[in-house]
Enzyme design. Structure first.
Site, short mmCIF file in Angstrom:
data_model
loop_
_atom_site.label_atom_id
_atom_site.label_comp_id
_atom_site.label_asym_id
_atom_site.label_seq_id
_atom_site.Cartn_x
_atom_site.Cartn_y
_atom_site.Cartn_z
N HIS A 143 0.81 -1.21 0.00
CA HIS A 143 0.00 0.00 0.00
C HIS A 143 0.85 1.27 0.00
O HIS A 143 0.41 2.30 -0.51
CB HIS A 143 -0.93 0.01 1.22
CG HIS A 143 -2.10 -0.91 1.08
ND1 HIS A 143 -2.01 -2.27 1.36
CD2 HIS A 143 -3.38 -0.71 0.67
CE1 HIS A 143 -3.18 -2.84 1.13
NE2 HIS A 143 -4.02 -1.93 0.72
N GLY A 144 2.01 1.22 0.58
CA GLY A 144 2.82 2.43 0.59
C GLY A 144 4.13 2.26 1.32
O GLY A 144 4.27 1.37 2.16
#
Length: 483
Positions: free
Chosen positions: A326-327
């Site tokens: 996701h990041g």
């Protein structure tokens, strides 16, 4: 170009008309989809179109290479690793380069050694995490001989760049989506109406639920020290509905849009907040990503058919990698690890597949036990969402520190001008409709069967009017575009 933008309102009818005008020629139809998808993507930044084209060429050629039945196993593995290396290499550079440089610098500084790593200014290409996983699944499935490699470069290019799901999924499998680009299509009125209905519900989720919850959640998360503990809990709950409305709304619009072109995309959400444990939640949340990690990471590692120690390793590895996907931030890693901790007791006690049916199936109300388990599962996810939403670990720590104070037992107070009562009423109506439609593909799928034409059109008119009246003036981009 956002689905809920004026630009898309002009773009979509043009593409739709051109596509069905060419319905006697499959190549022309795929050509229309390919060019419109490239235009759709280039509206963000045309320079990154080259990355999609590169991924397309690499995996198309690797697929053709693997088609040769006389290749040795080592050569086939070499082809596979070339595809993984290039795709993950591009993703790693654009998404994680600066993160690793910063971590190396911090680690060397901790041990008293200097490290001269330089961060660089990089723009994250929109959707790179999604189309990278989609093209990788094609190559892996060809390598495993689960699907035949395609020789149709136009169909394959359109499959990789299909604009309804290009930038935020669902992450499709080649076995489902690619054959649909090779099959001739006829316009299906019933399917198109269903698609329009799902788009309408997706817009309601995004523009009414997500964007209104975002205003409140952003205000509270921006300065946790200025709010009471009960208000912080409320802020986390609003973020839980924001991210659900935002992402599942996007998925509904994507699936509905694809249906208007005659394509069936996989379901991505199945009313996850009505789950009775975390295992059920993860079978219903971002299904295309969860099943991707299950099929291409968890099962190859041994899954649950191995020793207890390796089961624990596999679960933590998959959840942490999923968080990192996701990041490039420790907050996502902790979010993944926290979900692994929630999931592990169920796996180790072999209760992770207890709830495979729909909660309160065929009934109007849940039992007390179901209500308690749903509420407790929801609160666990809300707690984990704090890490997902926080800007940094220190921000998350500050939020939790202020959330567990005596003011937890006071009435929430919002110091800004944001109207909380209107949003709560809209949220209540939304949860009620979702509950009533929980046995369908999406909440209002069966409205045609339940309501006569007049009542049905009244309902659609109310939803459209609500979107016009209650959409905030400030437009929020879809959260998952940043991934």
């Amino acid at each position: 170009m956002l689905f809920n933008s004026i630009e898309f309102a002009f773009f979509f009818p043009v593409v739709f008309s051109l596509y069905w005008l060419c319905n006697r020629n499959l190549k022309l139809q795929n050509g229309v989809l390919l060019l419109s998808s490239y235009y759709f993507y280039s509206c963000w930044d045309w320079r990154f179109l080259s990355l999609i084209i590169l991924s397309t060429i690499v995996d198309y050629c690797i697929g053709l290479g693997l088609k040769n039945g006389s290749l040795s196993i080592s050569i086939r593995k070499l082809f596979l690793w070339i595809s993984i290396g290039i795709n993950i290499g591009l993703l790693g550079f654009f998404k994680y380069y600066n993160f690793f440089i910063e971590q190396f610098t911090a680690a060397f500084t901790l041990f008293g050694t200097s490290f001269e790593g330089r961060t660089i200014s990089i723009i994250l290409p929109v959707g790179i995490s999604f189309y990278t996983f989609q093209t990788l699944s094609y190559t892996i499935d060809v390598y495993r001989k689960k699907i035949e490699p395609t020789t149709n470069v136009l169909a394959f290019s359109a499959f990789v760049s299909f604009f309804p799901q290009l930038v935020a999924g669902p992450i499709e499998r080649a076995s489902n989506l690619l054959p649909q680009f090779i099959k001739k299509k006829q316009f299906d009125y019933t399917s198109a109406v269903d698609g329009m209905r799902q788009i309408l519900w997706g817009l309601f989720k995004k523009m009414i639920i997500a964007d209104n919850c975002a205003e409140i959640a952003n205000t509270i998360f921006y300065s946790p020290a200025d709010h009471s503990a009960s208000t912080l809990v409320l802020g986390a709950v609003f973020f839980a509905f924001q991210i659900y409305g935002d992402f599942s709304g996007y998925s509904d619009i994507a699936i509905g849009t694809a249906r208007l072109f005659g394509f069936n995309l996989m379901k991505n959400f199945s009313f996850p907040y009505f789950s009775r444990d975390i295992a059920e939640f993860w079978r219903k949340w971002h299904i295309s990503l969860s099943t991707w990690f299950r099929d291409y990471v968890y099962i190859p590692l041994g899954g649950s058919k191995t020793s207890k120690a390796k089961q624990i390793r596999n679960v933590f590895f998959v959840f942490i990698i999923s968080g990192f996907w996701h990041g490039a931030n420790w907050t996502f890693i902790i979010w993944g690890a926290l979900n692994a901790m929630f999931f592990l007791p169920l796996l180790l006690s072999k209760k992770n597949r207890t709830h495979l049916d729909t909660v309160a199936q065929g009934k109007l109300f849940p039992s007390m036990r179901e209500l308690v388990t749903m509420t407790s599962t929801f609160l666990l996810t809300v707690m984990a969402w704090v890490f997902f939403r926080a800007e940094s670990l220190s921000h998350a720590a500050e939020y939790f520190q202020n959330m567990f104070e005596w003011s937890l037992f006071t009435m929430p107070v919002l110091t800004s001008k944001v109207s909380i009562s209107t949003t709560l009423i809209l949220l209540l109506i939304f949860v009620l409709i979702e509950w009533l439609g929980r046995e369908s593909e999406y909440a209002i799928e069966n409205i045609e069967r339940l309501l006569n034409r007049f009542l049905r059109w009244c309902f659609y008119a109310i939803v459209i009017a609500a979107i016009i009246v209650f959409t905030p003036t400030e437009q929020n981009p879809f959260i998952y575009f940043q991934f």
